[in-house]
Enzyme design. Sequence first.
Site, short mmCIF file in Angstrom:
data_model
loop_
_atom_site.label_atom_id
_atom_site.label_comp_id
_atom_site.label_asym_id
_atom_site.label_seq_id
_atom_site.Cartn_x
_atom_site.Cartn_y
_atom_site.Cartn_z
N SER A 8 1.81 -3.67 10.74
CA SER A 8 2.03 -2.27 11.13
C SER A 8 1.19 -1.93 12.34
O SER A 8 -0.04 -2.05 12.32
CB SER A 8 1.64 -1.34 9.97
OG SER A 8 1.57 0.00 10.42
N HIS A 33 6.31 -3.54 12.09
CA HIS A 33 6.51 -2.32 11.30
C HIS A 33 6.00 -1.12 12.10
O HIS A 33 4.86 -1.12 12.58
CB HIS A 33 5.74 -2.44 9.98
CG HIS A 33 6.03 -1.36 8.99
ND1 HIS A 33 7.15 -1.36 8.19
CD2 HIS A 33 5.33 -0.23 8.66
CE1 HIS A 33 7.13 -0.29 7.40
NE2 HIS A 33 6.04 0.41 7.68
N ASP A 35 5.45 2.95 11.88
CA ASP A 35 5.37 4.12 11.01
C ASP A 35 5.58 5.40 11.82
O ASP A 35 4.80 5.70 12.72
CB ASP A 35 3.99 4.18 10.34
CG ASP A 35 3.80 3.07 9.32
OD1 ASP A 35 4.59 3.02 8.36
OD2 ASP A 35 2.88 2.26 9.49
N MET A 37 5.62 9.38 11.58
CA MET A 37 5.17 10.50 10.75
C MET A 37 5.31 11.80 11.53
O MET A 37 5.00 11.84 12.72
CB MET A 37 3.71 10.30 10.33
CG MET A 37 3.42 8.96 9.69
SD MET A 37 1.68 8.82 9.20
CE MET A 37 1.55 7.07 8.87
N HIS A 66 9.77 2.85 9.62
CA HIS A 66 9.56 3.59 8.38
C HIS A 66 9.44 5.07 8.72
O HIS A 66 8.47 5.49 9.35
CB HIS A 66 8.28 3.04 7.73
CG HIS A 66 7.87 3.75 6.48
ND1 HIS A 66 6.65 3.50 5.86
CD2 HIS A 66 8.49 4.69 5.71
CE1 HIS A 66 6.54 4.26 4.79
NE2 HIS A 66 7.64 4.99 4.68
N MET A 68 8.60 8.56 7.80
CA MET A 68 7.90 9.48 6.89
C MET A 68 8.07 10.88 7.45
O MET A 68 7.13 11.49 7.97
CB MET A 68 6.43 9.08 6.76
CG MET A 68 6.23 7.80 5.98
SD MET A 68 4.53 7.19 6.04
CE MET A 68 4.68 5.97 7.33
N MET A 137 6.06 2.00 -1.98
CA MET A 137 4.75 2.35 -1.44
C MET A 137 3.68 2.06 -2.49
O MET A 137 3.79 2.49 -3.65
CB MET A 137 4.70 3.83 -1.05
CG MET A 137 5.59 4.20 0.13
SD MET A 137 5.19 3.32 1.65
CE MET A 137 3.49 3.84 1.93
N GLY A 142 0.73 8.19 4.71
CA GLY A 142 0.15 9.14 5.65
C GLY A 142 -0.96 8.56 6.50
O GLY A 142 -1.11 8.94 7.66
N PHE A 143 -1.71 7.63 5.93
CA PHE A 143 -2.83 7.06 6.67
C PHE A 143 -2.96 5.57 6.38
O PHE A 143 -2.67 5.11 5.28
CB PHE A 143 -4.15 7.76 6.28
CG PHE A 143 -4.17 9.22 6.61
CD1 PHE A 143 -4.55 9.67 7.86
CD2 PHE A 143 -3.80 10.16 5.65
CE1 PHE A 143 -4.55 11.02 8.17
CE2 PHE A 143 -3.80 11.52 5.94
CZ PHE A 143 -4.18 11.94 7.21
N GLY A 144 -3.43 4.81 7.37
CA GLY A 144 -3.68 3.39 7.18
C GLY A 144 -5.02 3.16 6.50
O GLY A 144 -5.86 4.06 6.41
N ASP A 175 4.19 -1.67 0.93
CA ASP A 175 3.39 -1.13 2.03
C ASP A 175 2.22 -0.35 1.43
O ASP A 175 2.43 0.61 0.68
CB ASP A 175 4.27 -0.22 2.89
CG ASP A 175 3.55 0.36 4.10
OD1 ASP A 175 2.33 0.11 4.26
OD2 ASP A 175 4.21 1.07 4.89
N GLY A 176 1.00 -0.77 1.78
CA GLY A 176 -0.18 -0.02 1.36
C GLY A 176 -1.23 -0.90 0.70
O GLY A 176 -0.99 -1.44 -0.37
N GLY A 177 -2.35 -1.08 1.37
CA GLY A 177 -3.45 -1.84 0.78
C GLY A 177 -3.18 -3.32 0.64
O GLY A 177 -3.82 -3.99 -0.17
N GLY A 197 -1.48 -3.64 7.90
CA GLY A 197 -1.98 -3.10 9.16
C GLY A 197 -3.45 -3.38 9.31
O GLY A 197 -3.88 -4.25 10.07
#
Length: 221
Positions: A8, A33, A35, A37, A66, A68, A137, A142-144, A175-177, A197
């Site tokens: 990302s 990727h 993002d 937003m 993606h 959002m 998700m 909203g945040f990396g 996606d996430g962590g 990311g």
Amino acid sequence: MSVRIAPSILSADLARLADEIAMLEAGGADWIHIDVMDGRFVPNLTFGAKVIESVRKLTRLPLDVHLMVVEPENYFDDFAAAGANGMSIHTEVSPHLQRQLNRIRELGCRAGAVINPGTPLSAVSEVVGDLDLLLVMTVNPGFGGQKFIRGSLDKVRRAREMLAEYGSKAFLEVDGGIDRKTIKSVFEAGADTFVAGNAIFSAKDPKAEIEELRSRCAIVV
């Protein structure tokens, strides 16, 4: 099962975007990727069509966009024209999900649906046949750099079972962590595509980190 790593650029150094993209390519990234937003659906404001267009000029890798955003359908035509290869939209803001997925496909892009941690899989159960990708998700968007929600593993497992039940060949993306500590368990739960990311761009050797993440998904027989 083949594994796709989709770095990302939310975590990239945008002042050095050309170098960052070249590094991702050299490291063997499968997708890029992006993002998007809007500051309304999520409390952050990021990229639009111009950035997609800029990244498209820098790489031939598929651009995994993606959205959002609220009213995602307002962006489809511009993003497709800018060079997106796939667009994924949130079920939480897509009351006409089936129609919207079809429109993305009409534009020649891969159509994906996204579900937040608090959104049940039933939100996509009626449109599995219209999905090219399902994005689960594993943090609240909203945040990396957020911490992986451990309870997501069971959801990924159930998502894989749902796709199999319907005979769907859709990609199952998370996606996430995602990092070297979490990716193996998510892969074992059934995911095949991983957005990372912070784990890549904050690594001492980002190029090597891509291969490290991929190697964690190796199946030992």
